[in-house]
Design a protein around this motif. Structure first.
Motif, PDB file in Angstrom:
ATOM      1  N   ILE A 277      15.415 -15.592  30.426  1.00 11.27           N
ATOM      2  CA  ILE A 277      16.475 -15.246  29.478  1.00 11.27           C
ATOM      3  C   ILE A 277      17.788 -15.337  30.237  1.00 11.27           C
ATOM      4  CG2 ILE A 277      17.495 -13.420  28.069  1.00 11.27           C
ATOM      5  CD1 ILE A 277      14.664 -12.488  27.412  1.00 11.27           C
TER       6      ILE A 277
ATOM      7  N   ILE B  27      22.045 -12.753  26.609  1.00 12.82           N
ATOM      8  CA  ILE B  27      21.848 -12.161  25.282  1.00 12.82           C
ATOM      9  C   ILE B  27      23.204 -11.636  24.829  1.00 12.82           C
ATOM     10  CG2 ILE B  27      20.639 -10.442  23.895  1.00 12.82           C
ATOM     11  CD1 ILE B  27      18.483 -10.294  26.017  1.00 12.82           C
ATOM     12  N   GLU B  28      23.621 -12.057  23.648  1.00 15.30           N
ATOM     13  CA  GLU B  28      24.873 -11.545  23.090  1.00 15.30           C
ATOM     14  C   GLU B  28      24.639 -11.042  21.681  1.00 15.30           C
ATOM     15  OE1 GLU B  28      28.005 -14.420  23.251  1.00 15.30           O
ATOM     16  OE2 GLU B  28      27.982 -14.443  25.444  1.00 15.30           O
TER      17      GLU B  28
ATOM     18  N   GLY C  53      10.200  -2.263  19.600  1.00 14.60           N
ATOM     19  CA  GLY C  53       9.650  -2.759  18.341  1.00 14.60           C
ATOM     20  C   GLY C  53      10.704  -2.937  17.269  1.00 14.60           C
TER      21      GLY C  53
ATOM     22  N   THR D 268       8.881  -6.294  27.971  1.00 14.13           N
ATOM     23  CA  THR D 268       7.684  -6.017  27.184  1.00 14.13           C
ATOM     24  C   THR D 268       7.009  -4.781  27.748  1.00 14.13           C
ATOM     25  OG1 THR D 268       7.386  -8.368  26.702  1.00 14.13           O
ATOM     26  CG2 THR D 268       5.459  -6.961  26.416  1.00 14.13           C
TER      27      THR D 268
ATOM     28  N   ILE E 106      22.704  -6.653  28.269  1.00 16.07           N
ATOM     29  CA  ILE E 106      21.575  -6.492  27.356  1.00 16.07           C
ATOM     30  C   ILE E 106      20.359  -7.090  28.040  1.00 16.07           C
ATOM     31  CG2 ILE E 106      20.608  -6.964  25.082  1.00 16.07           C
ATOM     32  CD1 ILE E 106      23.418  -7.489  24.040  1.00 16.07           C
TER      33      ILE E 106
ATOM     34  N   ARG F 173       8.228 -16.314  27.092  1.00 17.09           N
ATOM     35  CA  ARG F 173       8.270 -16.298  28.559  1.00 17.09           C
ATOM     36  C   ARG F 173       7.068 -15.596  29.184  1.00 17.09           C
ATOM     37  NH1 ARG F 173      12.664 -12.086  31.042  1.00 17.09           N
ATOM     38  NH2 ARG F 173      12.155 -10.345  29.704  1.00 17.09           N
TER      39      ARG F 173
ATOM     40  N   VAL G 276      13.671 -10.964  19.474  1.00 18.01           N
ATOM     41  CA  VAL G 276      13.338 -10.448  20.812  1.00 18.01           C
ATOM     42  C   VAL G 276      11.853 -10.674  21.096  1.00 18.01           C
ATOM     43  CG1 VAL G 276      13.212  -8.375  22.251  1.00 18.01           C
ATOM     44  CG2 VAL G 276      15.254  -8.799  20.858  1.00 18.01           C
ATOM     45  N   ASP G 277      11.001 -10.429  20.085  1.00 21.68           N
ATOM     46  CA  ASP G 277       9.570 -10.706  20.254  1.00 21.68           C
ATOM     47  C   ASP G 277       9.346 -12.174  20.623  1.00 21.68           C
ATOM     48  OD1 ASP G 277       8.790  -8.113  19.585  1.00 21.68           O
ATOM     49  OD2 ASP G 277       8.363  -8.594  17.495  1.00 21.68           O
TER      50      ASP G 277
ATOM     51  N   LYS H 185      17.453  -7.322  10.238  1.00 18.02           N
ATOM     52  CA  LYS H 185      16.126  -6.857  10.658  1.00 18.02           C
ATOM     53  C   LYS H 185      15.333  -7.903  11.419  1.00 18.02           C
ATOM     54  CE  LYS H 185      15.686  -3.182   7.321  1.00 18.02           C
ATOM     55  NZ  LYS H 185      15.035  -2.636   6.121  1.00 18.02           N
ATOM     56  N   SER H 186      15.742  -9.160  11.341  1.00 14.23           N
ATOM     57  CA  SER H 186      15.034 -10.210  12.088  1.00 14.23           C
ATOM     58  C   SER H 186      15.362 -10.184  13.578  1.00 14.23           C
ATOM     59  CB  SER H 186      15.391 -11.590  11.519  1.00 14.23           C
ATOM     60  OG  SER H 186      15.008 -11.668  10.169  1.00 14.23           O
ATOM     61  N   ILE H 187      16.340  -9.357  13.977  1.00 15.93           N
ATOM     62  CA  ILE H 187      16.699  -9.277  15.400  1.00 15.93           C
ATOM     63  C   ILE H 187      15.496  -8.858  16.244  1.00 15.93           C
ATOM     64  CG2 ILE H 187      18.055  -7.922  17.067  1.00 15.93           C
ATOM     65  CD1 ILE H 187      20.381  -8.014  15.038  1.00 15.93           C
ATOM     66  N   SER H 188      14.726  -7.885  15.755  1.00 12.44           N
ATOM     67  CA  SER H 188      13.545  -7.438  16.507  1.00 12.44           C
ATOM     68  C   SER H 188      12.571  -8.594  16.717  1.00 12.44           C
ATOM     69  CB  SER H 188      12.823  -6.314  15.759  1.00 12.44           C
ATOM     70  OG  SER H 188      13.720  -5.292  15.421  1.00 12.44           O
TER      71      SER H 188
ATOM     72  N   SER I 114       7.874  -5.296  22.319  1.00 17.56           N
ATOM     73  CA  SER I 114       9.147  -5.671  22.938  1.00 17.56           C
ATOM     74  C   SER I 114      10.079  -4.468  22.998  1.00 17.56           C
ATOM     75  CB  SER I 114       9.835  -6.780  22.125  1.00 17.56           C
ATOM     76  OG  SER I 114       9.023  -7.914  22.060  1.00 17.56           O
TER      77      SER I 114
ATOM     78  N   ILE J 187      14.547  -2.180  17.449  1.00 16.44           N
ATOM     79  CA  ILE J 187      15.483  -2.994  18.222  1.00 16.44           C
ATOM     80  C   ILE J 187      16.681  -3.414  17.365  1.00 16.44           C
ATOM     81  CG2 ILE J 187      15.753  -5.267  19.312  1.00 16.44           C
ATOM     82  CD1 ILE J 187      12.916  -4.891  20.495  1.00 16.44           C
ATOM     83  N   SER J 188      16.421  -3.808  16.117  1.00 18.27           N
ATOM     84  CA  SER J 188      17.531  -4.208  15.233  1.00 18.27           C
ATOM     85  C   SER J 188      18.516  -3.061  15.058  1.00 18.27           C
ATOM     86  CB  SER J 188      17.003  -4.612  13.858  1.00 18.27           C
ATOM     87  OG  SER J 188      15.971  -5.547  13.978  1.00 18.27           O
TER      88      SER J 188
ATOM     89  N   GLU K 193      10.284 -12.774  24.253  1.00 24.35           N
ATOM     90  CA  GLU K 193       9.330 -12.130  25.172  1.00 24.35           C
ATOM     91  C   GLU K 193       7.991 -12.860  25.193  1.00 24.35           C
ATOM     92  OE1 GLU K 193       9.553  -9.385  27.314  1.00 24.35           O
ATOM     93  OE2 GLU K 193      11.668  -9.847  27.078  1.00 24.35           O
TER      94      GLU K 193
ATOM     95  N   ILE L  89      22.222 -11.539  16.764  1.00 22.51           N
ATOM     96  CA  ILE L  89      21.910 -11.687  18.186  1.00 22.51           C
ATOM     97  C   ILE L  89      21.748 -13.165  18.522  1.00 22.51           C
ATOM     98  CG2 ILE L  89      19.381 -11.567  18.034  1.00 22.51           C
ATOM     99  CD1 ILE L  89      19.485  -9.595  20.448  1.00 22.51           C
TER     100      ILE L  89
END
Lengths: 92, 92
Positions: A63, A66-67, B40, B70, B66, A54, A47-48, A41-44, B84, B43-44, A51, A86
């Motif tokens: 970026i 991303i893999e 949001g 935003t 991938i 940058r 990404v935040d 669940k920390s993947i989201s 995101s 994403i996970s 984002e 990720i």
């Protein structure tokens, strides 16, 4: 034990700005690239982090890659689960 | 109104296997690529969908690309928030 590279930031359950600060600090110390890693669940949140870094802090950061992959984790009861992971590579 | 492409799967709050099934169905109907989109916290789940499709169902499917970006969303009170988003392109 493998040496932990300074430029790898593991995103977990802390607030997103903790990780944003960690990434920005690495770039400000001269890192040319910073790798953001997260699982489940920390993947989201990872990404935040990318984002926000940058868009709000370092507009010159891109970026680069991303893999995603799947990791096996050991549960407390001895069983195993699979979890998505990720890796986001930021460069400037 | 823009035509919705069949090969775009929007991942939301349903169980992960609903979206896995939707992706697998598109490939089985002859799609050469399927695009998974999420915003949001979903994403996970989108990453889980991509990993489960290629590891458990369609080993010949690769993650081609991938990207993250935003988006600005309108809140119910009329204010705006940033969120995101991820786009995962699968191909076989």
């Amino acid at each position: 034990m493998a040496e932990e590279a300074d430029n790898v930031i593991y995103v977990g359950k802390k607030g997103v700005m903790s990780y944003v600060l960690a990434v920005v600090t690495q770039f400000n110390k001269g890192a040319k690239s910073v790798i953001i890693k997260a699982r489940g669940k920390s993947i989201s949140r990872a990404v935040d982090v990318a984002e926000i870094v940058r868009n709000k802090f370092l507009n010159e950061v891109k970026i680069e890659n991303i893999e995603t992959h799947t990791e096996e984790i050991d549960n407390e009861d001895g069983s195993k689960s699979k979890v998505s992971a990720i890796t986001i590579t930021l460069t400037k």
